[in-house]
Design a protein around this motif. Structure first.
Motif, mmCIF file in Angstrom:
data_model
loop_
_atom_site.group_PDB
_atom_site.id
_atom_site.type_symbol
_atom_site.label_atom_id
_atom_site.label_comp_id
_atom_site.label_asym_id
_atom_site.label_seq_id
_atom_site.Cartn_x
_atom_site.Cartn_y
_atom_site.Cartn_z
ATOM 1 N N ARG A 6 0.854 -1.228 0.026
ATOM 2 C CA ARG A 6 0.031 -0.112 -0.013
ATOM 3 C C ARG A 6 0.949 1.297 -0.034
ATOM 4 N N LEU A 7 2.020 1.151 0.739
ATOM 5 C CA LEU A 7 2.882 2.309 0.664
ATOM 6 C C LEU A 7 3.368 2.639 -0.691
ATOM 7 N N THR A 8 3.777 1.571 -1.371
ATOM 8 C CA THR A 8 4.478 1.574 -2.848
ATOM 9 C C THR A 8 3.167 1.971 -3.576
ATOM 10 N N GLY A 9 2.065 1.598 -3.445
ATOM 11 C CA GLY A 9 0.728 1.840 -4.213
ATOM 12 C C GLY A 9 0.375 3.453 -3.963
ATOM 13 N N GLY A 10 0.691 3.865 -2.801
ATOM 14 C CA GLY A 10 0.320 5.412 -2.553
ATOM 15 C C GLY A 10 1.117 6.121 -3.223
ATOM 16 N N VAL A 11 2.390 5.896 -2.846
ATOM 17 C CA VAL A 11 3.378 6.594 -3.220
ATOM 18 C C VAL A 11 3.555 6.782 -4.934
ATOM 19 N N ALA A 12 3.185 5.416 -5.450
ATOM 20 C CA ALA A 12 2.757 5.198 -6.944
ATOM 21 C C ALA A 12 1.956 6.323 -7.518
ATOM 22 N N VAL A 17 0.683 11.483 -10.496
ATOM 23 C CA VAL A 17 0.221 12.877 -10.545
ATOM 24 C C VAL A 17 1.259 13.873 -10.819
ATOM 25 N N LEU A 18 2.210 13.481 -9.978
ATOM 26 C CA LEU A 18 3.312 14.610 -10.362
ATOM 27 C C LEU A 18 4.078 14.568 -11.636
ATOM 28 N N LEU A 19 4.071 13.286 -12.133
ATOM 29 C CA LEU A 19 4.792 12.922 -13.556
ATOM 30 C C LEU A 19 3.953 13.462 -14.491
ATOM 31 N N ALA A 20 2.689 13.458 -14.541
ATOM 32 C CA ALA A 20 1.889 13.919 -15.324
ATOM 33 C C ALA A 20 1.907 15.659 -15.568
ATOM 34 N N ALA A 21 2.265 16.178 -14.237
ATOM 35 C CA ALA A 21 2.238 17.484 -14.358
ATOM 36 C C ALA A 21 3.540 17.800 -14.811
ATOM 37 N N GLU A 22 4.688 17.328 -14.733
ATOM 38 C CA GLU A 22 5.825 17.402 -15.072
ATOM 39 C C GLU A 22 5.773 17.116 -16.750
ATOM 40 N N GLY A 23 5.355 16.200 -17.135
ATOM 41 C CA GLY A 23 5.057 15.946 -18.555
ATOM 42 C C GLY A 23 4.344 17.172 -19.320
ATOM 43 N N LEU A 24 3.306 17.765 -18.719
ATOM 44 C CA LEU A 24 2.750 18.808 -19.201
ATOM 45 C C LEU A 24 3.797 20.073 -19.397
ATOM 46 N N THR A 25 4.900 20.151 -18.567
ATOM 47 C CA THR A 25 5.665 21.343 -18.544
ATOM 48 C C THR A 25 6.596 21.156 -19.874
ATOM 49 N N ILE A 26 6.895 19.928 -20.263
ATOM 50 C CA ILE A 26 7.802 19.414 -21.367
ATOM 51 C C ILE A 26 7.081 20.047 -22.500
ATOM 52 N N LEU A 27 5.604 20.464 -22.675
ATOM 53 C CA LEU A 27 5.169 20.756 -23.835
ATOM 54 C C LEU A 27 5.624 22.144 -24.302
#
Length: 192
Positions: A6-12, A17-27
């Protein structure tokens, strides 16, 4: 064991969410470089928590812990891919941080390494995320939903671990955010 999963899943879930936001900045990286750097720094501590949790599960399984052996290993492809995901994740983060810290003479090489590691990372991470999506969607919310939070042991500790990693990431982001302006100025002077 389920607590660690669950810790692994929660952090995942947080990382997703953070990686999706980071991906948007690449645009629009030039205009969103400060945001890209900030989110990248926020990612570092949760990535360390996720890597630590996953390494713990890996070690317990291969050292023969009955509760970890009972669940069984991840599919073979994900087991083979795991070390590459970890190495490439660290490579992307390390080269991104290094880009802010190295002198102008090393920036072109570091940027090439950052881009190359990102391309390899996105391919490996896509397979990794798709392979764990169902398990993460099933386990991660149990710590956060009011009706299930009291039914699982260790939910509070996992919540605090994730929150602490995010606070550490926010502090790291704020610490390095001041390097973006000078970096952009030096790149502009070099004509890039």
């Amino acid at each position: 064991m389920e607590s660690n999963a669950r810790l692994t899943g929660g952090v995942a879930a947080v990382l997703f969410v953070l990686l999706a936001a980071e991906g948007l900045t690449i645009l629009q990286i030039r205009g969103l470089l400060a945001e890209h750097v900030f989110i990248g720094m926020v990612l570092v501590p949760p990535v360390l928590v996720k890597t630590g949790s996953t390494t713990y599960r890996f070690a317990r399984y291969y050292l023969g812990s009955p509760e970890f052996r009972h669940k069984g290993p991840p599919p073979a492809l994900l087991r083979l891919l795991g070390p590459f995901v970890v190495l490439l994740t660290f490579a992307v983060l390390a080269t991104g941080i290094a880009l802010l810290l190295v002198g102008p003479s090393l920036r072109a090489q570091m940027l090439t390494l950052h881009k190359a590691s990102f391309i390899l990372w996105i391919m490996a991470m896509t397979v990794h995320v798709l392979g764990h999506l169902a398990e993460t969607a099933r386990l991660a919310p149990r710590d956060w939903m009011h009706r299930t939070r009291r039914q699982v042991t260790g939910a509070s500790a996992r919540q605090w671990t994730i929150a602490a990693s995010l606070v550490a990431g926010l502090l790291l982001g704020l610490l390095l955010l001041g390097r973006v302006g000078p970096w952009l100025a030096s790149v502009s002077q070099l004509g890039h």
